[in-house]
Design an enzyme around this catalytic site. Structure first.
Site, PDB file in Angstrom:
ATOM      1  N   ASP A  17      54.630  14.367  72.737  1.00 46.32           N
ATOM      2  CA  ASP A  17      54.473  14.605  74.169  1.00 46.32           C
ATOM      3  C   ASP A  17      54.286  13.320  74.968  1.00 46.32           C
ATOM      4  OD1 ASP A  17      54.494  17.337  73.592  1.00 46.32           O
ATOM      5  OD2 ASP A  17      52.328  17.389  73.315  1.00 46.32           O
ATOM      6  N   GLU A  24      49.816  12.765  71.927  1.00 47.70           N
ATOM      7  CA  GLU A  24      50.229  14.142  72.184  1.00 47.70           C
ATOM      8  C   GLU A  24      49.070  14.895  72.811  1.00 47.70           C
ATOM      9  OE1 GLU A  24      53.496  16.349  69.892  1.00 47.70           O
ATOM     10  OE2 GLU A  24      52.063  15.715  68.371  1.00 47.70           O
ATOM     11  N   LYS A  80      47.897  19.027  73.446  1.00 44.05           N
ATOM     12  CA  LYS A  80      48.205  20.427  73.171  1.00 44.05           C
ATOM     13  C   LYS A  80      47.169  21.339  73.826  1.00 44.05           C
ATOM     14  CE  LYS A  80      51.734  19.435  70.620  1.00 44.05           C
ATOM     15  NZ  LYS A  80      53.076  19.648  71.197  1.00 44.05           N
TER      16      LYS A  80
END
Length: 278
Positions: free
Chosen positions: A91, A111, A113
């Site tokens: 990401d 990243e 989430k």
């Protein structure tokens, strides 16, 4: 304002100001930057801190490139590839620095989430389940893809002594403290952090060998077992204790700290550039 223009504006503001204070004030959360946009601000700052070094940002790494890195460690590795154009896309992308041998070395992979909307649902009075009569939704497995990306970056960095993979978690599936949320009708719902139905943190701590979360684990750990020395590449996992949204400034600070740790780990391979008079 589009997120791209917002990111560019904040990056320019960062360069013209006093770093973190100049960008992230009381309205930090209102920026709502993605982890990728924060990565680009991080790279702009480390470029200022290390003006003699060359950095780059890229959104993905091809599986073919990962295999080539494995082959350099041992010719038996990295030999299988079924889809030639396959790649991984964390990401937050990948930040790299060019070393004294003109090779690119990883400085940061990030990243973020989000999994579990129980807090939002309860606050809004929404009931869930097949009959819409439950307060909590059984946790899903959307975060399983994170394990793949972590493993692939670990393969790519198998020859390194650092592993700057940062994973930010938010949402009710990543609680570290029991949280009580009030519904619009006044009823209070307790979200137990140690509920097997709700919590999914244990599915991710396999990526840091069960070491503490909310900790910079960028430097690889070498352990001795009998007559063997084993290198551990551990992801640095950060989770919001009560499931709330991540503060943009805090994410930035963590990512910058890990980036600096990486550069220290790579110091001897950046020596010529850092000590040059140019």
């Amino acid at each position: 304002m589009s997120k791209k223009h917002q990111s560019n504006r904040l990056t320019n503001q960062h360069k013209q100001s006093q770093g973190v204070v100049g960008i992230f004030g009381d309205n930090a959360k209102s920026h709502d930057l993605t982890v990728g946009e924060i990565s680009k601000i991080v790279i702009s700052w480390i470029e200022e801190e290390y003006p003699k070094l060359t950095f780059r940002y890229r959104a993905s790494i091809k599986k073919e490139e990962i295999n080539e890195a494995l082959k350099k460690v041992d010719p038996e590795l990295g030999r299988t590839l079924f889809v030639s154009n396959s790649s991984i896309k964390p990401d937050g992308g990948i930040i790299e620095v060019r070393d004294d041998n003109d090779d690119w070395r990883v400085v940061l992979v990030a990243e973020a989430k989000h999994q579990g909307k129980d807090i939002e649902n309860i606050k809004n009075g929404i009931l869930v389940g097949t009959k819409n009569d439950q307060d909590l939704m059984a946790a899903g497995n959307a975060i399983e893809r994170s394990h793949k990306n972590i493993s692939e970056i670990a393969n790519f960095m198998l020859s390194e002594s650092h592993f700057p993979y940062v994973l930010f978690l938010e949402g009710s599936n990543f609680l570290t403290k029991t949280t009580s949320i009030k519904r619009p009708d006044g009823r209070v719902v307790d979200l137990e952090y140690n509920s097997g139905i709700l919590n999914r943190l244990d599915r991710l701590t396999a990526a840091n060998y069960g070491m503490p979360i909310d900790t910079n684990l960028c430097i690889n750990k070498f352990i001795k077992h009998k007559n063997k020395t084993i290198m551990l590449q551990a992801a640095s996992i950060y989770s919001q204790g009560h499931g709330e949204r991540w503060d943009t400034k805090k994410m930035y600070e963590i990512m910058l700290e890990v980036s600096r740790t990486s550069l220290k780990a790579l110091g001897s391979d950046l020596f010529t550039q850092l000590t040059s008079n140019k």
